[in-house]
Every structure is written in structure tokens, then in C-alpha cells.
Design a protein around this motif. Structure first.
Motif, PDB file in Angstrom:
ATOM      1  N   ILE A 193      -3.704  18.465   5.667  1.00  0.00           N
ATOM      2  CA  ILE A 193      -3.483  18.465   7.120  1.00  0.00           C
ATOM      3  C   ILE A 193      -2.071  17.982   7.433  1.00  0.00           C
ATOM      4  O   ILE A 193      -1.403  18.515   8.321  1.00  0.00           O
ATOM      5  CB  ILE A 193      -4.544  17.609   7.857  1.00  0.00           C
ATOM      6  CG1 ILE A 193      -5.952  18.155   7.594  1.00  0.00           C
ATOM      7  CG2 ILE A 193      -4.258  17.575   9.353  1.00  0.00           C
ATOM      8  CD1 ILE A 193      -7.081  17.278   8.135  1.00  0.00           C
ATOM      9  N   SER A 194      -1.586  16.970   6.690  1.00  0.00           N
ATOM     10  CA  SER A 194      -0.235  16.483   7.013  1.00  0.00           C
ATOM     11  C   SER A 194       0.820  17.508   6.605  1.00  0.00           C
ATOM     12  O   SER A 194       1.777  17.730   7.335  1.00  0.00           O
ATOM     13  CB  SER A 194       0.028  15.107   6.402  1.00  0.00           C
ATOM     14  OG  SER A 194      -0.022  15.169   4.999  1.00  0.00           O
ATOM     15  N   GLN A 195       0.624  18.204   5.487  1.00  0.00           N
ATOM     16  CA  GLN A 195       1.577  19.273   5.126  1.00  0.00           C
ATOM     17  C   GLN A 195       1.590  20.343   6.200  1.00  0.00           C
ATOM     18  O   GLN A 195       2.638  20.889   6.544  1.00  0.00           O
ATOM     19  CB  GLN A 195       1.170  19.932   3.800  1.00  0.00           C
ATOM     20  CG  GLN A 195       1.569  19.124   2.589  1.00  0.00           C
ATOM     21  CD  GLN A 195       1.175  19.806   1.278  1.00  0.00           C
ATOM     22  OE1 GLN A 195       0.819  20.981   1.237  1.00  0.00           O
ATOM     23  NE2 GLN A 195       1.244  19.066   0.189  1.00  0.00           N
ATOM     24  N   HIS A 196       0.420  20.616   6.718  1.00  0.00           N
ATOM     25  CA  HIS A 196       0.300  21.625   7.757  1.00  0.00           C
ATOM     26  C   HIS A 196       1.024  21.151   9.031  1.00  0.00           C
ATOM     27  O   HIS A 196       1.790  21.902   9.642  1.00  0.00           O
ATOM     28  CB  HIS A 196      -1.198  21.861   7.993  1.00  0.00           C
ATOM     29  CG  HIS A 196      -1.513  23.047   8.827  1.00  0.00           C
ATOM     30  ND1 HIS A 196      -2.761  23.601   8.881  1.00  0.00           N
ATOM     31  CD2 HIS A 196      -0.744  23.786   9.656  1.00  0.00           C
ATOM     32  CE1 HIS A 196      -2.740  24.633   9.720  1.00  0.00           C
ATOM     33  NE2 HIS A 196      -1.535  24.765  10.196  1.00  0.00           N
ATOM     34  N   ALA A 197       0.809  19.884   9.402  1.00  0.00           N
ATOM     35  CA  ALA A 197       1.477  19.332  10.598  1.00  0.00           C
ATOM     36  C   ALA A 197       2.996  19.372  10.426  1.00  0.00           C
ATOM     37  O   ALA A 197       3.727  19.811  11.320  1.00  0.00           O
ATOM     38  CB  ALA A 197       1.000  17.898  10.842  1.00  0.00           C
ATOM     39  N   HIS A 198       3.475  18.930   9.261  1.00  0.00           N
ATOM     40  CA  HIS A 198       4.926  18.942   9.020  1.00  0.00           C
ATOM     41  C   HIS A 198       5.477  20.365   9.114  1.00  0.00           C
ATOM     42  O   HIS A 198       6.573  20.578   9.629  1.00  0.00           O
ATOM     43  CB  HIS A 198       5.254  18.398   7.619  1.00  0.00           C
ATOM     44  CG  HIS A 198       4.812  16.987   7.367  1.00  0.00           C
ATOM     45  ND1 HIS A 198       4.823  16.008   8.346  1.00  0.00           N
ATOM     46  CD2 HIS A 198       4.378  16.376   6.233  1.00  0.00           C
ATOM     47  CE1 HIS A 198       4.381  14.868   7.808  1.00  0.00           C
ATOM     48  NE2 HIS A 198       4.111  15.064   6.546  1.00  0.00           N
ATOM     49  N   SER A 199       4.702  21.331   8.626  1.00  0.00           N
ATOM     50  CA  SER A 199       5.164  22.729   8.655  1.00  0.00           C
ATOM     51  C   SER A 199       5.344  23.210  10.088  1.00  0.00           C
ATOM     52  O   SER A 199       6.294  23.930  10.397  1.00  0.00           O
ATOM     53  CB  SER A 199       4.164  23.639   7.939  1.00  0.00           C
ATOM     54  OG  SER A 199       3.995  23.209   6.605  1.00  0.00           O
ATOM     55  N   GLU A 200       4.412  22.820  10.953  1.00  0.00           N
ATOM     56  CA  GLU A 200       4.536  23.224  12.361  1.00  0.00           C
ATOM     57  C   GLU A 200       5.812  22.636  12.970  1.00  0.00           C
ATOM     58  O   GLU A 200       6.536  23.320  13.694  1.00  0.00           O
ATOM     59  CB  GLU A 200       3.322  22.745  13.172  1.00  0.00           C
ATOM     60  CG  GLU A 200       1.972  23.248  12.685  1.00  0.00           C
ATOM     61  CD  GLU A 200       1.655  24.680  13.106  1.00  0.00           C
ATOM     62  OE1 GLU A 200       2.459  25.298  13.824  1.00  0.00           O
ATOM     63  OE2 GLU A 200       0.593  25.182  12.687  1.00  0.00           O
TER      64      GLU A 200
ATOM     65  N   HIS B 268       0.992  22.261  18.008  1.00  0.00           N
ATOM     66  CA  HIS B 268       0.147  22.382  16.799  1.00  0.00           C
ATOM     67  C   HIS B 268       0.381  21.186  15.883  1.00  0.00           C
ATOM     68  O   HIS B 268      -0.562  20.630  15.327  1.00  0.00           O
ATOM     69  CB  HIS B 268       0.472  23.672  16.023  1.00  0.00           C
ATOM     70  CG  HIS B 268       0.217  24.927  16.801  1.00  0.00           C
ATOM     71  ND1 HIS B 268       0.586  26.169  16.364  1.00  0.00           N
ATOM     72  CD2 HIS B 268      -0.376  25.108  18.011  1.00  0.00           C
ATOM     73  CE1 HIS B 268       0.215  27.076  17.262  1.00  0.00           C
ATOM     74  NE2 HIS B 268      -0.356  26.453  18.270  1.00  0.00           N
ATOM     75  N   GLY B 269       1.653  20.824  15.728  1.00  0.00           N
ATOM     76  CA  GLY B 269       1.967  19.666  14.887  1.00  0.00           C
ATOM     77  C   GLY B 269       1.255  18.420  15.407  1.00  0.00           C
ATOM     78  O   GLY B 269       0.668  17.657  14.637  1.00  0.00           O
TER      79      GLY B 269
ATOM     80  N   MET C 117      -8.021  23.831  14.423  1.00  0.00           N
ATOM     81  CA  MET C 117      -7.624  25.180  14.003  1.00  0.00           C
ATOM     82  C   MET C 117      -8.091  26.252  14.967  1.00  0.00           C
ATOM     83  O   MET C 117      -7.430  27.276  15.118  1.00  0.00           O
ATOM     84  CB  MET C 117      -8.170  25.485  12.601  1.00  0.00           C
ATOM     85  CG  MET C 117      -7.537  24.710  11.488  1.00  0.00           C
ATOM     86  SD  MET C 117      -5.778  24.446  11.613  1.00  0.00           S
ATOM     87  CE  MET C 117      -5.212  26.110  11.765  1.00  0.00           C
ATOM     88  N   ILE C 118      -9.220  26.042  15.625  1.00  0.00           N
ATOM     89  CA  ILE C 118      -9.720  27.059  16.567  1.00  0.00           C
ATOM     90  C   ILE C 118      -8.690  27.257  17.678  1.00  0.00           C
ATOM     91  O   ILE C 118      -8.300  28.371  18.012  1.00  0.00           O
ATOM     92  CB  ILE C 118     -11.093  26.630  17.145  1.00  0.00           C
ATOM     93  CG1 ILE C 118     -12.141  26.689  16.028  1.00  0.00           C
ATOM     94  CG2 ILE C 118     -11.493  27.513  18.325  1.00  0.00           C
ATOM     95  CD1 ILE C 118     -13.476  26.061  16.382  1.00  0.00           C
ATOM     96  N   ARG C 119      -8.211  26.164  18.191  1.00  0.00           N
ATOM     97  CA  ARG C 119      -7.236  26.224  19.276  1.00  0.00           C
ATOM     98  C   ARG C 119      -5.901  26.800  18.776  1.00  0.00           C
ATOM     99  O   ARG C 119      -5.281  27.633  19.436  1.00  0.00           O
ATOM    100  CB  ARG C 119      -7.051  24.791  19.780  1.00  0.00           C
ATOM    101  CG  ARG C 119      -6.330  24.728  21.074  1.00  0.00           C
ATOM    102  CD  ARG C 119      -6.627  23.405  21.730  1.00  0.00           C
ATOM    103  NE  ARG C 119      -5.645  23.194  22.774  1.00  0.00           N
ATOM    104  CZ  ARG C 119      -5.592  22.105  23.505  1.00  0.00           C
ATOM    105  NH1 ARG C 119      -6.446  21.125  23.293  1.00  0.00           N
ATOM    106  NH2 ARG C 119      -4.692  21.977  24.438  1.00  0.00           N
TER     107      ARG C 119
END
Ligand SMILES: [Fe+2]
Ligand SMILES: [Fe+2]
Length: 332
Positions: free
Chosen positions: A52-59, A92-93, A165-167
Motif C-alpha cells: 500500500i505504501s509503494q502504491h501511495a508513493h507511486s501516486e 489517491h496518494g 481501490m473502488i474509489r
């Protein structure tokens, strides 16, 4: 919801608790959601924090290559749409940092890991945006690949991640269409505009295929993530789905995919494709892509320049608390 009878707060030292682990796995297998206060294996918690944190950083890092074009968008309409898209990515982040925080890590710690270069983010955002067509290619391909990855995450076993993720997916599909529409406009424009669209596709195609991660035989985390229902499809399955969906879209644009080995296999119904340059992927992940240093510099600068906002917000919150306490004393 995971059953409350599990006395969920006693997570400490529970890693080697086969009975609880069995009940946890049964809950996952039954497609129930795991919630923040439920018991979970330490490794599940750590895997989710990492993902989840990798995903947040990517955003958040992903705002940089496109933010670069807000002042140069070719019309007011394009500028407004791009501005809204980049703001969505920031949102999103924030949802994702909030989802990671439910696992017992603080926002400060997560941001610190990113700024110290200890946390990863999607390799794709280390490539430069050279022309306006790159904004079209990013929306169409990068957001398109993100959707392919993220739709199955709406059914992730961890409740806060699945709900975030839905949002996010609703907004990503808008980004994808916006990008495709930019590509369509360019592809139907002057020969120079069409060439610009083709050049963007040529540069983004292979890095986008790398977004799905290493191929299944080299992926470290796939098996256990599938068992925990964090992941629903393997990297190679998702990559194939993306290629099958995207090749006809490129053909509709009248553009060609930069892969001489691309061929439709009628027997399987899939597009076969050439070899991905995994050395390039490893180089970019290790910090040596075209823009890694520039991206981290930009994030550190933004963090430093935003320090006064964080300080002001804290000071204001403290003042408010003091004022409320004083009013309460006066009222008594
Ligand atoms: Fe996003
Ligand atoms: Fe997006």
C-alpha cells in the motif's frame, strides 16, 4: 467482517499461532474482509504496508511527470482536465497513506521512507515527459495498466485497501479515457501530430509493460499474496490482459506497437509479444532510470517547502484546543 470472537487486539507475539492463522486463512478463503482491529499474521501486515505504501508513493511521485505539462497544455480545456487529473492522483496518494496507517504505521514514517530513498515507487514515473503526446500516452497506457492492476484489488482481502481501490478505480478509468482522447486527437491531426503520438507510444510501450512487475518465475511475492487474496492474478496474467486490451486500441488510432514480434495467436486468442528488457527494469528500480534523481529532488523540495504548512496546522490545532479548554473552564 472478521469475527470479533478472535480477541483481535492481541496481535503481538501471535505470529506463530497456528490456530489463529488457520481461522484467519479460513476467513480469507470465505471472501470475508480483514479489518484493522482483526488479528492478522505479522507477514500479512508487513506485506500490506509494503504494497500500500509503494502504491501511495507511486501516486504522489506520479504527479510530477504530468504536472510538468500543466503550464504548457495546448488549450484551456486541456489544462483544466490535466490539472484535475493530477489533483486526483494526489488524492489517491492520500487515501492510500490513510489505508496504510490503519496497519499501525504513521504517515510521517511512510513519507520519511520515501524521502530517504528506502521505499520503492512505480518505475514508470522515472521516465521523462518530452512532448504533449506523452500526456496522452500516460493517460491511455499508464493509467490503463494501473486499472488492470487495480480492478482486482477492489476485492483485496484487506478492507481499507479494497475500499480505497473502488474509489480510485472510478477516477483511473476517467484518466484512461482522457489520455486516449488526447491520442485520438493527435492521431487524426496533422502528420506532425500523428508522428508525435507514435513517438510517445514508442517510448512508453515497453516501460508500461514493466509496470506489471517481474515475470512470474522471478516474482518473489506472488504465491503468498495470492493465498492471502491480496493479489488475484499473477504479473504475467495481468500483463497479457493489458496487451490484449490495448493492441486493438492502438490499431484504432492507426498507430503501431513498437514490437516486431507482436502477433495474434488465434488458437489462444492472445497477442504474443517480444522479450522485455529486464535489465532496464532493474536499473530503473535500483535508482538509475532517466529521472530518478530529479523525482526525489522534487519530492524533498516540496516536503521542505511545505514544512511551514505542517507547523502552522499543528500550531492552529493546539491553539484551538487551548481555547476550547479555556471556554470549558469559564463555563463551569
Ligand atoms: Fe491514481
Ligand atoms: Fe490516474
Amino acid at each position: 467482517m472478521y469475527t470479533q470472537a478472535l480477541n483481535t487486539r492481541e496481535a503481538a507475539g501471535a505470529a506463530a499461532d497456528p490456530e489463529r492463522e488457520a481461522r484467519f486463512q479460513a476467513c480469507v478463503d470465505a471472501e470475508s474482509r480483514i479489518e484493522p482491529n482483526d488479528w492478522m499474521p505479522d507477514a500479512y501486515r508487513r506485506t500490506l504496508i509494503r504494497q500500500i505504501s509503494q502504491h501511495a508513493h507511486s501516486e504522489i511521485v506520479g504527479m510530477l511527470p504530468e504536472g510538468n505539462w500543466i503550464t504548457r497544455a495546448p488549450s484551456l480545456k486541456r489544462k483544466v482536465a490535466l490539472l484535475a487529473k493530477v489533483q486526483d492522483e494526489g488524492g489517491h496518494g492520500l487515501y492510500l497513506y490513510a489505508a496504510a496507517e490503519t496497519l499501525g504505521i504513521s504517515r510521517e514514517e511512510l513519507v520519511e521512507q520515501l524521502l530517504a530513498g528506502k521505499a520503492k515507487y512505480a518505475s514508470i514515473f522515472n521516465y521523462p515527459t518530452l512532448t504533449w503526446a506523452d500526456i496522452g500516452a500516460i493517460g491511455w497506457l499508464v493509467d490503463g495498466a494501473a486499472i488492470m492492476n487495480q480492478i482486482p484489488l477492489c476485492r483485496c482481502s484487506y478492507g481499507p485497501y479494497a475500499r480505497a481501490m473502488i474509489r480510485i478505480c472510478k477516477e483511473e478509468s476517467f484518466h484512461q479515457r482522457q489520455g486516449y482522447e488526447i491520442m485520438l486527437t493527435l492521431a487524426r491531426g496533422t502528420p506532425e501530430q500523428k508522428a508525435m503520438a507514435q513517438d510517445a507510444l514508442d517510448r512508453w510501450w515497453w516501460p508500461v509493460l514493466m509496470m506489471f512487475g517481474p515475470s512470474d518465475q522471478d516474482s518473489q511475492h506472488t504465491d503468498v499474496s495470492m493465498r492471502w487474496k491480496i493479489k488475484r492474478f499473477t504479473n504475467d496474467e495481468l500483463r497479457q490482459k493489458f496487451i490484449d486490451a490495448t493492441v486493438p486500441q492502438a490499431h484504432y488510432l492507426g498507430l503501431s506497437i513498437p514490437d516486431p514480434r507482436l502477433a495474434f495467436d488465434a488458437a489462444s486468442g492472445h497477442w504474443r509479444f517480444g522479450e522485455i528488457d529486464w535489465d532496464e527494469f532493474k536499473r530503473v528500480i535500483a535508482g538509475n532510470g532517466p529521472c530518478n534523481r530529479e523525482r526525489m529532488r522534487a519530492r524533498r523540495k516540496a516536503h521542505d517547502e511545505g514544512a511551514w504548512v505542517r507547523e502552522a496546522a499543528l500550531a492552529y490545532a493546539q491553539k484551538r484546543r487551548q481555547r476550547q479548554a479555556a471556554m470549558q473552564v469559564a463555563a463551569e
